[in-house]
Scaffold this active site. Structure first.
Site, mmCIF file in Angstrom:
data_model
loop_
_atom_site.group_PDB
_atom_site.id
_atom_site.type_symbol
_atom_site.label_atom_id
_atom_site.label_comp_id
_atom_site.label_asym_id
_atom_site.label_seq_id
_atom_site.Cartn_x
_atom_site.Cartn_y
_atom_site.Cartn_z
ATOM 1 N N HIS A 35 31.884 51.365 36.316
ATOM 2 C CA HIS A 35 33.127 50.759 35.858
ATOM 3 C C HIS A 35 32.849 49.318 35.439
ATOM 4 O O HIS A 35 32.298 48.536 36.226
ATOM 5 C CB HIS A 35 34.148 50.792 36.999
ATOM 6 C CG HIS A 35 35.517 50.334 36.640
ATOM 7 N ND1 HIS A 35 36.457 51.151 36.062
ATOM 8 C CD2 HIS A 35 36.120 49.115 36.805
ATOM 9 C CE1 HIS A 35 37.584 50.477 35.882
ATOM 10 N NE2 HIS A 35 37.395 49.245 36.322
ATOM 11 N N MET A 39 37.399 41.029 31.379
ATOM 12 C CA MET A 39 38.520 40.117 31.604
ATOM 13 C C MET A 39 38.397 38.919 30.670
ATOM 14 O O MET A 39 37.287 38.432 30.424
ATOM 15 C CB MET A 39 38.546 39.639 33.054
ATOM 16 C CG MET A 39 38.561 40.747 34.082
ATOM 17 S SD MET A 39 38.651 40.086 35.767
ATOM 18 C CE MET A 39 38.355 41.572 36.732
ATOM 19 N N HIS A 68 37.094 48.969 31.316
ATOM 20 C CA HIS A 68 38.473 48.614 31.645
ATOM 21 C C HIS A 68 38.798 47.284 30.991
ATOM 22 O O HIS A 68 38.309 46.232 31.432
ATOM 23 C CB HIS A 68 38.614 48.539 33.166
ATOM 24 C CG HIS A 68 39.982 48.208 33.646
ATOM 25 N ND1 HIS A 68 40.265 47.998 34.975
ATOM 26 C CD2 HIS A 68 41.161 48.052 32.988
ATOM 27 C CE1 HIS A 68 41.542 47.709 35.119
ATOM 28 N NE2 HIS A 68 42.107 47.738 33.913
ATOM 29 N N MET A 139 46.600 50.272 39.040
ATOM 30 C CA MET A 139 46.119 49.053 39.683
ATOM 31 C C MET A 139 46.781 48.968 41.058
ATOM 32 O O MET A 139 48.005 48.834 41.161
ATOM 33 C CB MET A 139 46.450 47.826 38.844
ATOM 34 C CG MET A 139 45.726 47.746 37.505
ATOM 35 S SD MET A 139 43.921 47.832 37.645
ATOM 36 C CE MET A 139 43.578 46.463 38.754
ATOM 37 N N GLY A 144 42.419 40.983 38.221
ATOM 38 C CA GLY A 144 41.825 39.685 37.969
ATOM 39 C C GLY A 144 40.675 39.340 38.881
ATOM 40 O O GLY A 144 39.744 38.665 38.466
ATOM 41 N N PHE A 145 40.732 39.809 40.121
ATOM 42 C CA PHE A 145 39.684 39.461 41.074
ATOM 43 C C PHE A 145 39.378 40.635 41.996
ATOM 44 O O PHE A 145 40.271 41.405 42.344
ATOM 45 C CB PHE A 145 40.101 38.256 41.921
ATOM 46 C CG PHE A 145 40.264 36.988 41.132
ATOM 47 C CD1 PHE A 145 39.159 36.222 40.796
ATOM 48 C CD2 PHE A 145 41.521 36.567 40.704
ATOM 49 C CE1 PHE A 145 39.303 35.062 40.056
ATOM 50 C CE2 PHE A 145 41.675 35.417 39.961
ATOM 51 C CZ PHE A 145 40.561 34.653 39.632
ATOM 52 N N GLY A 146 38.130 40.727 42.428
ATOM 53 C CA GLY A 146 37.745 41.727 43.403
ATOM 54 C C GLY A 146 38.042 41.247 44.811
ATOM 55 O O GLY A 146 38.429 40.097 45.039
ATOM 56 N N GLY A 147 37.856 42.141 45.765
ATOM 57 C CA GLY A 147 37.985 41.770 47.165
ATOM 58 C C GLY A 147 39.394 41.709 47.706
ATOM 59 O O GLY A 147 39.609 41.250 48.832
ATOM 60 N N ASP A 175 42.285 51.492 41.266
ATOM 61 C CA ASP A 175 41.420 50.322 41.109
ATOM 62 C C ASP A 175 41.973 49.181 41.946
ATOM 63 O O ASP A 175 43.019 48.631 41.636
ATOM 64 C CB ASP A 175 41.361 49.935 39.630
ATOM 65 C CG ASP A 175 40.352 48.835 39.347
ATOM 66 O OD1 ASP A 175 39.814 48.232 40.297
ATOM 67 O OD2 ASP A 175 40.103 48.559 38.154
ATOM 68 N N GLY A 176 41.257 48.865 43.029
ATOM 69 C CA GLY A 176 41.650 47.735 43.876
ATOM 70 C C GLY A 176 41.840 48.133 45.323
ATOM 71 O O GLY A 176 42.617 49.038 45.630
ATOM 72 N N GLY A 177 41.103 47.495 46.201
ATOM 73 C CA GLY A 177 41.273 47.746 47.625
ATOM 74 C C GLY A 177 40.774 49.088 48.093
ATOM 75 O O GLY A 177 41.169 49.557 49.166
ATOM 76 N N GLY A 197 34.280 48.161 44.702
ATOM 77 C CA GLY A 197 33.388 47.024 44.572
ATOM 78 C C GLY A 197 32.550 46.839 45.809
ATOM 79 O O GLY A 197 31.493 47.446 45.966
ATOM 80 N N SER A 198 33.042 46.016 46.731
ATOM 81 C CA SER A 198 32.267 45.696 47.928
ATOM 82 C C SER A 198 31.977 46.921 48.784
ATOM 83 O O SER A 198 30.953 46.975 49.475
ATOM 84 C CB SER A 198 32.995 44.632 48.769
ATOM 85 O OG SER A 198 34.287 45.086 49.138
#
Length: 224
Positions: A35, A39, A68, A139, A144-147, A175-177, A197-198
């Protein structure tokens, strides 16, 4: 849920000094997709990759390149990302006034068309676009940001969109969390593509395989 879960690590969480190697390591570790979060510092408060970076990554990605686009405007850049080797191009409903045209342009460029919706966008915005999309991206954080932590109310949104999709051949991405703690709930709600991500990248390349297996097992309800 009857769909197999696709794991799509976000290269935004990788080592920027070695992104080609990161993509190869992800493939060896069993990642299904890569992915790529694009941005522009305008639509979202961050600045990341462009078409040239995607073109540079393409030879190192064995599976699907999932691009994306968190940018506005979108349409002028579709051709460049398609030429860079994107398999899926996802645009945000909120990024412009003519999303129907945008989705058609993505397909005309030879890519699968993805539609992303921000947390504050209701499912009614999606209902009349289902025939134009191959993927819906929910979303589950503000982009805008990871984590970031998953917004709990998005589980109901995923569930509602899965019902709206019904038997259409549309992938439902979150996508996210996404983490070991949230994967099962997201899968039960109907998500079948998980951007992480992490949860994938923690521990470095030697841990990627273990992390991906653990995330897949968590989504499938397999107890460690």
């Amino acid at each position: 849920m009857t769909h197999a879960v696709t794991i799509a690590p976000s290269i935004l969480s990788g080592d920027f000094a070695a992104l080609g190697g990161e993509c190869r390591a992800l493939a060896e570790a069993g990642a299904d997709w890569v992915h790529v979060d694009v941005m522009d510092g305008h639509f979202v408060p961050n600045l990341t990759f462009g078409p040239q970076m995607c073109a540079a990554l393409r030879p190192h990605i064995q599976g699907t390149m999932d691009v994306h686009l968190m940018i506005a405007p979108v349409d002028a850049y579709i051709g460049a990302f398609a030429q860079a080797g994107a398999d899926v191009i996802t645009a945000h409903h909120e990024a412009g006034p003519h999303i129907h045209r945008t989705l058609q342009a993505i397909r005309a460029a030879g890519c699968k068309a993805g539609l992303a919706v921000n947390p504050g966008t209701g499912i009614d915005a999606v209902a009349h676009l289902l025939d134009e999309v191959d993927l819906l991206c929910v979303m589950t954080v503000n982009p805008g940001f990871g984590g970031q932590s998953l917004i709990p109310a998005m589980l109901d949104k995923v569930r509602a969109l899965r019902a709206l999709i019904a038997d259409r051949p549309i992938r439902l991405q979150v996508d996210g969390g996404v983490s070991l703690k949230t994967a099962r709930s997201l899968a039960q709600a109907g998500a079948d593509v998980m951007v992480a991500g992490s949860a994938v990248f923690q521990g470095g390349p030697e841990a990627y395989g273990r992390n991906i297996r653990a995330l897949r097992e968590a989504a499938q309800g397999v107890m460690a």
